[in-house]
Structures are given as structure tokens and as C-alpha cells.
Design a protein around this motif. Structure first.
Motif, PDB file in Angstrom:
ATOM      1  N   TYR A 116       8.442   8.716   0.157  1.00 51.67           N
ATOM      2  CA  TYR A 116       8.893   8.519   1.536  1.00 51.67           C
ATOM      3  C   TYR A 116      10.407   8.323   1.576  1.00 51.67           C
ATOM      4  O   TYR A 116      11.088   8.896   2.407  1.00 51.67           O
ATOM      5  N   LYS A 174       1.012   3.138  -4.400  1.00 48.33           N
ATOM      6  CA  LYS A 174       1.758   2.866  -3.168  1.00 48.33           C
ATOM      7  C   LYS A 174       3.253   2.847  -3.434  1.00 48.33           C
ATOM      8  O   LYS A 174       4.050   3.267  -2.600  1.00 48.33           O
ATOM      9  N   TRP A 215       6.734  -5.318  -6.569  1.00 47.98           N
ATOM     10  CA  TRP A 215       5.441  -4.698  -6.312  1.00 47.98           C
ATOM     11  C   TRP A 215       4.343  -5.438  -7.079  1.00 47.98           C
ATOM     12  O   TRP A 215       4.486  -5.711  -8.254  1.00 47.98           O
ATOM     13  N   ASN A 231       1.455  -3.366   4.478  1.00 55.55           N
ATOM     14  CA  ASN A 231       0.147  -3.366   3.839  1.00 55.55           C
ATOM     15  C   ASN A 231       0.215  -4.029   2.468  1.00 55.55           C
ATOM     16  O   ASN A 231      -0.637  -4.842   2.119  1.00 55.55           O
ATOM     17  N   GLU A 275       4.893   0.464   7.499  1.00 53.11           N
ATOM     18  CA  GLU A 275       3.463   0.151   7.442  1.00 53.11           C
ATOM     19  C   GLU A 275       2.976   0.026   6.000  1.00 53.11           C
ATOM     20  O   GLU A 275       2.162  -0.844   5.694  1.00 53.11           O
ATOM     21  N   LEU A 276       3.484   0.879   5.125  1.00 54.91           N
ATOM     22  CA  LEU A 276       3.122   0.791   3.709  1.00 54.91           C
ATOM     23  C   LEU A 276       3.563  -0.551   3.133  1.00 54.91           C
ATOM     24  O   LEU A 276       2.782  -1.233   2.458  1.00 54.91           O
ATOM     25  N   SER A 334      -0.430  -1.680  -7.618  1.00 55.98           N
ATOM     26  CA  SER A 334       0.073  -0.945  -6.451  1.00 55.98           C
ATOM     27  C   SER A 334       1.016   0.194  -6.851  1.00 55.98           C
ATOM     28  O   SER A 334       1.903   0.562  -6.096  1.00 55.98           O
ATOM     29  N   SER A 340       5.961   4.913   8.814  1.00 54.86           N
ATOM     30  CA  SER A 340       5.074   5.017   7.650  1.00 54.86           C
ATOM     31  C   SER A 340       5.549   4.121   6.514  1.00 54.86           C
ATOM     32  O   SER A 340       4.742   3.446   5.866  1.00 54.86           O
ATOM     33  N   SER A 363       4.248   6.398  -3.536  1.00 57.16           N
ATOM     34  CA  SER A 363       4.290   6.914  -2.161  1.00 57.16           C
ATOM     35  C   SER A 363       5.561   6.463  -1.454  1.00 57.16           C
ATOM     36  O   SER A 363       6.217   7.244  -0.747  1.00 57.16           O
ATOM     37  N   PHE A 364       5.912   5.186  -1.640  1.00 58.95           N
ATOM     38  CA  PHE A 364       7.122   4.665  -1.016  1.00 58.95           C
ATOM     39  C   PHE A 364       8.359   5.408  -1.538  1.00 58.95           C
ATOM     40  O   PHE A 364       9.253   5.757  -0.764  1.00 58.95           O
TER      41      PHE A 364
END
Length: 171
Positions: free
Chosen positions: A53, A46, A39, A156, A152-153, A43, A149, A49-50
Motif C-alpha cells: 500500500y 498484513k 508489528w 485492525n 483501516e489495516l 502479522s 485502506s 500488505s501495508f
């Protein structure tokens, strides 16, 4: 020795068809993939978030498998009911049948037992199978949305360098 089982029952009971659709590439559903990715600095949000998820993805995969197993069991039970009903339809209505009740057996006529089994097979099991099918479809849809999702994360953050799922069309 031992009780023999009719071939049509054996086929239903021993018929084993495990389904494992949409298996993830790598070990996204077993390992913490987010921890092993490089990473970039800044970030952390994110990355968190990952991880969320992925945690949700793992649980959803378990739920999908559980629903699939319940659906297979209901299908199997319905097949057994159909085989039993076929045999019961050949039996006269006034024939005696013995049903287990605790440690004893109670004598009943075949006709009400046949009606009860028909109701269970046609109404209860069919409704259960339909509900489980709908539930599995909804879970599959949520799983695909979650996969999208997650991908896409990663796209990005990493500019498309990591592909999580083989069937993801966007990478």
C-alpha cells in the motif's frame, strides 16, 4: 539592455502558486513507516500488505503532483494565448507577421495566425485542461481510498493506536 516583457505576461509567467494538498502526517510518503512500527507476531502478511500500500501510495503521490504540474502549465499557456489574442485582435487582418521556422522567419498575414491560436487556446488547451482535471480528480479519489485502506489495516492490527492521516475521519 535585454528585452522587456509586457507586465501581463510577466504576471502569468512569474505567478507561482504551488499546491500541496493532503500532505501526510509524518513521513508516510517519504519513509518506510511499516518498518518502524512494532508489528505483532503473526502479522507478517498484513505488514507486507501495508508495504505494498505504501509503495503504491508513494507512486500515486508522484503521479498526482505530476498531473497538477501539467495542469498548471496548460493553464499558464492558455493565459498567455489569451493575452496574445487580445493584442492580435487589435491588429489588422492584412498586417504582416513573422513566425520562426528553423533559423529563419517566414512572413504570414495575422488573420490565419489568429485563427490558429484561437483554435489552440479554445479547443486544444481547454480539452487538455479538462482531461488533466478529470485525471487529477481520479488520482485524488484513488489516493483517498488508499489512505483509508492503509489506516483501516493499521486500526485492525494496532487497535487504533496509530493515526497516519490528519483528515482521516475514522480514528
Amino acid at each position: 539592455g535585454g528585452a522587456d516583457i509586457a507586465p501581463e505576461y510577466r504576471e502569468v509567467l512569474q505567478g507561482n502558486n504551488p499546491t500541496e494538498r493532503g500532505a501526510a502526517v509524518g513521513s508516510i510518503d517519504r519513509d518506510d513507516v511499516g518498518a518502524s512500527l512494532p508489528w505483532p507476531e503473526g502479522s507478517e502478511g498484513k505488514r507486507a500488505s501495508f508495504s505494498n500500500y505504501q509503495r503504491e501510495y508513494k507512486q500515486l503521490k508522484i503521479d498526482v503532483q505530476s498531473t497538477s504540474n501539467k495542469q498548471q502549465m496548460a493553464d499558464q499557456q492558455q493565459k498567455i494565448h489569451r493575452i496574445t489574442l487580445r493584442a492580435m485582435k487589435l491588429t489588422p487582418d492584412d498586417a504582416a507577421a513573422y513566425i520562426p521556422h528553423g533559423r529563419m522567419f517566414l512572413r504570414k498575414n495575422v488573420a490565419p495566425l489568429r485563427e490558429q491560436l484561437e483554435y489552440q487556446s479554445e479547443k486544444v488547451l481547454e480539452e487538455t485542461i479538462c482531461e488533466l482535471g478529470d485525471m487529477k480528480d481520479e488520482e485524488d479519489k484513488r489516493l483517498r481510498a488508499l489512505e483509508k485502506s492503509m489506516q483501516e489495516l493499521l486500526n485492525n492490527v494496532f487497535r487504533g493506536r496509530f493515526q497516519l492521516f490528519m483528515d482521516y475521519p475514522g480514528a
